[in-house]
Design an enzyme around this catalytic site. Sequence first.
Site, PDB file in Angstrom:
ATOM      1  N   ASP A  60      -4.242   9.166  13.476  1.00 35.79           N
ATOM      2  CA  ASP A  60      -3.631   7.833  13.530  1.00 35.79           C
ATOM      3  C   ASP A  60      -4.236   6.910  12.901  1.00 35.79           C
ATOM      4  O   ASP A  60      -3.965   5.703  12.376  1.00 35.79           O
ATOM      5  CB  ASP A  60      -3.691   7.466  15.203  1.00 35.79           C
ATOM      6  N   GLU A  61      -5.609   7.188  12.259  1.00 37.11           N
ATOM      7  CA  GLU A  61      -6.389   6.503  11.535  1.00 37.11           C
ATOM      8  C   GLU A  61      -5.769   6.006  10.078  1.00 37.11           C
ATOM      9  O   GLU A  61      -6.327   5.060   9.787  1.00 37.11           O
ATOM     10  CB  GLU A  61      -7.821   6.847  11.543  1.00 37.11           C
ATOM     11  N   TYR A 112     -12.778   8.698   5.303  1.00 40.57           N
ATOM     12  CA  TYR A 112     -12.114   9.564   5.898  1.00 40.57           C
ATOM     13  C   TYR A 112     -10.710   9.395   6.030  1.00 40.57           C
ATOM     14  O   TYR A 112      -9.707  10.130   5.612  1.00 40.57           O
ATOM     15  CB  TYR A 112     -12.754   9.844   7.529  1.00 40.57           C
TER      16      TYR A 112
END
Length: 355
Positions: A135-136, A160
Amino acid sequence: MRKILVTGGAGFIGSAVVRHIIRNTRDAVVNVDKLTYAGNLESLTEVADNPRYAFEQVDICDRAELDRVFAQYRPDAVMHLAAESHVDRSIGSAGEFIQTNIVGTFNLLEAARAYWQQMPSEQHEAFRFHHISTDEVYGDLGGTDDLFTETAPYAPSSPYSASKASSDHLVRAWLRTYGLPTIVTNCSNNYGPYHFPEKLIPLMILNALDGKPLPVYGDGMQIRDWLFVEDHARALYQVVTEGVVGETYNIGGHNEKANIEVVKTICALLEELAPEKPAGVARYEDLITFVQDRPGHDVRYAVDAAKIRRDLGWLPLETFESGLRKTVQWYLDNKTWWQNVLNGSYRLERLGTGK
């Protein structure tokens, strides 16, 4: 019986997927893992001798080795979990994340496409490439009460999440351009047994048991939705076997908690389950230490998992309270596993200052 190629199957989520498939289905698994610092075959001891399980120590950036694995095992599906996944590490070592998460995904897509194109028609139609993401990639919800849906725009905040967003776009492009039958899932924060102790929950458990400070970024009010890893493994298997090609499914636990609340809950559980504290520690909560926040730290993530519930009938079985209790108890009962991890090069500290 399907044969599923799982990349990153020695990692935290990957090993949960492998254990779930071998334990609860008739399918076979080929585990492809480079065995970086976070890959641990001791997490797969219970399946290691199963005739439906095979392991190949292969880097997904090695195209020739990927081609060999596809030709040798002839899988019916790919579940792609191999990734560098720790935000803190990405801040200081972004290149590793670009290489594994973007270049590695490209190599895997190309190897899968070459293999898929020469499959017999019936197997060709049934083949699936399931890409597991985070979800990031959606960025930060800030102070709102909104939830990320599958149509939320991408706004990654860290090296990331940017690398995972890039890999998501590659996977969707390989469907649109080449017809490779892909599916994407984006999950919220996972926790549970066999979690490598650089992540928040196992780090807090093990530091507390050792009487070390419990480092909490900033004011600790960053909010995450927590998903028990075994619930996630069930969802992922359901998606690869029942999901619709071209669709994206958000997978969340419906358990939004501030980081400081998580840490205090761990302390309370340890007071109950491990009352004999290290020397000099009166209360586990006294070990909480607020430290400088990391750069670009997102305030809140939370996903709307209504689609997977509606379309596939999946629901998490664990509440945060029940899952966290199971997790703390697992670390208390499995000291040998985490001591073997800690005997390596890893030190229990928060990373990601960018220095």
